[in-house]
Design an enzyme around this catalytic site. Structure first.
Site, short mmCIF file in Angstrom:
data_model
loop_
_atom_site.label_atom_id
_atom_site.label_comp_id
_atom_site.label_asym_id
_atom_site.label_seq_id
_atom_site.Cartn_x
_atom_site.Cartn_y
_atom_site.Cartn_z
N HIS A 5 0.82 -1.21 0.00
CA HIS A 5 0.00 0.00 0.00
C HIS A 5 0.86 1.25 0.00
O HIS A 5 2.04 1.22 0.32
CB HIS A 5 -0.98 0.00 1.18
CG HIS A 5 -0.37 0.32 2.52
ND1 HIS A 5 -0.99 1.10 3.45
CD2 HIS A 5 0.79 -0.06 3.09
CE1 HIS A 5 -0.24 1.20 4.53
NE2 HIS A 5 0.85 0.50 4.33
N CYS A 61 3.82 5.06 5.79
CA CYS A 61 3.88 3.83 6.58
C CYS A 61 5.32 3.32 6.60
O CYS A 61 6.05 3.50 5.63
CB CYS A 61 2.96 2.77 5.96
SG CYS A 61 3.00 1.16 6.80
N SER A 102 -5.94 5.37 9.88
CA SER A 102 -4.53 5.68 9.68
C SER A 102 -4.30 6.79 8.66
O SER A 102 -3.29 7.49 8.71
CB SER A 102 -3.76 4.44 9.22
OG SER A 102 -3.78 3.46 10.21
#
Length: 111
Positions: A5, A61, A102
């Protein structure tokens, strides 16, 4: 399943700090994050950008180090919207914008 992702955090993210830069994302609105992610989506779909390279360069991330690869996971291991989007994709297929606590994501199902 397995997926990669590209995450863009924003001021409403549950932990508004980029794991890539260590900087706060409190100055990024959700709308700006979505607009930026949609630009990445267009460039990846057109072949102008490679998903893994885009994730490495931009994802907030910690998986940015692995081109966004999250490794294998099953049901109940990810936030529900992320899980639902991933399981709905075919292998090799990329999602549109997926909104979670998130931030906003593009998801590429890899297995």
């Amino acid at each position: 399943v397995q997926a990669s992702h590209l995450l863009i955090k924003h001021q409403g993210s549950r932990n508004p700090v980029s794991r890539r830069t260590g900087q706060s994302t409190a100055g990024t609105t959700k709308e700006a994050a979505i607009a930026e992610l949609q630009e990445y989506e267009k460039k990846i779909k057109s072949g102008e950008l490679d998903f893994a390279k885009a994730a490495t360069a931009r994802s907030d991330c910690g998986s940015f180090k692995a081109g966004g690869d999250l490794g294998p996971f099953g049901r109940g291991e990810m936030q529900k919207p992320f899980e639902d989007a991933t399981f709905a994709l075919n292998v090799g297929e990329m999602s549109g914008v997926v909104d979670t606590d998130s931030g906003v994501h593009l998801i590429l199902r890899t297995a």
